[in-house]
Enzyme design. Structure first.
Site, short mmCIF file in Angstrom:
data_model
loop_
_atom_site.label_atom_id
_atom_site.label_comp_id
_atom_site.label_asym_id
_atom_site.label_seq_id
_atom_site.Cartn_x
_atom_site.Cartn_y
_atom_site.Cartn_z
N GLY A 12 0.79 -1.22 0.00
CA GLY A 12 0.00 0.00 0.00
C GLY A 12 0.82 1.28 0.00
O GLY A 12 0.33 2.32 0.43
N SER A 13 2.07 1.21 -0.50
CA SER A 13 2.85 2.45 -0.51
C SER A 13 2.28 3.45 -1.52
O SER A 13 2.32 4.66 -1.28
CB SER A 13 4.33 2.17 -0.80
OG SER A 13 4.53 1.79 -2.13
N HIS A 109 1.59 0.37 -13.30
CA HIS A 109 2.33 -0.86 -13.57
C HIS A 109 3.83 -0.55 -13.65
O HIS A 109 4.23 0.42 -14.29
CB HIS A 109 1.84 -1.46 -14.90
CG HIS A 109 2.49 -2.79 -15.20
ND1 HIS A 109 2.10 -3.95 -14.58
CD2 HIS A 109 3.52 -3.10 -16.02
CE1 HIS A 109 2.87 -4.95 -15.02
NE2 HIS A 109 3.74 -4.46 -15.88
C1 GAR Z 1 3.62 -1.26 -7.37
O1 GAR Z 1 4.97 -1.18 -7.71
C2 GAR Z 1 2.76 -1.42 -8.61
O2 GAR Z 1 3.30 -0.79 -9.74
C3 GAR Z 1 2.74 -2.91 -8.79
O3 GAR Z 1 2.63 -3.41 -7.48
C4 GAR Z 1 3.33 -2.54 -6.58
C5 GAR Z 1 2.47 -2.31 -5.36
O4 GAR Z 1 3.21 -1.65 -4.36
N1 GAR Z 1 1.65 -3.32 -9.61
C6 GAR Z 1 1.69 -4.36 -10.47
O5 GAR Z 1 2.66 -5.07 -10.61
C7 GAR Z 1 0.43 -4.58 -11.28
N2 GAR Z 1 0.60 -5.58 -12.27
P1 GAR Z 1 2.47 -0.91 -3.15
O6 GAR Z 1 1.49 -1.91 -2.55
O7 GAR Z 1 3.56 -0.57 -2.19
O8 GAR Z 1 1.75 0.31 -3.68
#
Ligand code: GAR
Length: 196
Positions: A12-13, A109
Site C-alpha cells: 500500500g505504498s 504498472h
Molecule cells: C507497485 O509497484 C505497482 O506498480 C505494482 O505493485 C506494486 C504495489 O506496491 N503493480 C503491479 O505489478 C500490477 N501488475 P504498493 O502496494 O507498495 O503500492
C-alpha cells in the site's frame, strides 16, 4: 471533490502516496474506500491509521469472480465512488466492475508497457537485460495491462542494480507520478463538465 476508491493487494505504498498528496493539497480528491483482496495486507493498516473505510474480502470465499465483484460494486455505490484507482491490485477487473466504471478505472504498472505486462515486471526487466524500464499509468480494460496509456516515466537500470534497488527507484517514481496523473484526469474531467 471527486471520490476515489483505491484497490490494493499489498504494502500500500502507492495508496499512502495518494493519501499524502490529498493531505498536502496537491490532489483534489477524497479516498472513499480502500478495497483489498488480502485481509492481512499492510495496505489495510495504512487505511486504518488514516481512518479511511476498508472493504476487505477473500475471493476464495465466493463461488465466482462476478459474485465478489457484485459485493465490491455495492460498496462502491454506497460510498459514491467515481474513480477506481488500482494501486498494486493483483487481479483482473471483470465486466461487473468494468461496465459501470469504464474510462474511470486507472492502474499503475512497474514497466514501460507494452513491455513486461503481468506479474513481476521488475524481475522480467532484470532477467531480459534491458537497460531502461519504468512506470506506466493506464486505463483498465478487460486485458492484462493492455488499456490506453495515460503517462509513463523511464528509469535507467544501472549495472549494480538488483531487484531491491530497482524496485526502490521505480516506487519513488510511482509515488510522484500516480497522484499527479490522477489529479490531471480529475481536472480534465472538470473542464469537460464546464464545457458541456
Ligand atoms: C507497485 O509497484 C505497482 O506498480 C505494482 O505493485 C506494486 C504495489 O506496491 N503493480 C503491479 O505489478 C500490477 N501488475 P504498493 O502496494 O507498495 O503500492
Amino acid at each position: 471533490k471527486q471520490r476515489v476508491a483505491v484497490f490494493a493487494s499489498g504494502t500500500g505504498s502507492n495508496f499512502a502516496a495518494i493519501a499524502d498528496a490529498i493531505d498536502q493539497g496537491s490532489l483534489d480528491a477524497e479516498i472513499a474506500l480502500l478495497v483489498c483482496d488480502k485481509p492481512e495486507a499492510k495496505a489495510i493498516e495504512k487505511a486504518n491509521e488514516r481512518q479511511i473505510p476498508v472493504f476487505a474480502f477473500q475471493p476464495r470465499t465466493y463461488p465466482t469472480k462476478a459474485d465478489y465483484e457484485r459485493d465490491i460494486l455495492q460498496k462502491l455505490n454506497d460510498c459514491k465512488a467515481e474513480w477506481l484507482i488500482l494501486a498494486g491490485y493483483m487481479r483482473l477487473i471483470g465486466s461487473t466492475l468494468l461496465d459501470p466504471f469504464e474510462g474511470h478505472i486507472v492502474n499503475i504498472h512497474p514497466s514501460l508497457l507494452p513491455a513486461f505486462p503481468g506479474k513481476d515486471a521488475i524481475g522480467q526487466a532484470l532477467s531480459t537485460g534491458v537497460r531502461v524500464t519504468g512506470v506506466t499509468v493506464h486505463f483498465v480494460d478487460e486485458g492484462m495491462d493492455t488499456g490506453k496509456i495515460i503517462d509513463q516515466e523511464a528509469v535507467r537500470i544501472r549495472e549494480e542494480d538488483d531487484r531491491y534497488s530497482l524496485q526502490a527507484a521505480i516506487q519513488e517514481i510511482e509515488h510522484r507520478l500516480f497522484p499527479r496523473t490522477i489529479q490531471a484526469l480529475i481536472q480534465a474531467e472538470k473542464r469537460e463538465e464546464i464545457k458541456s
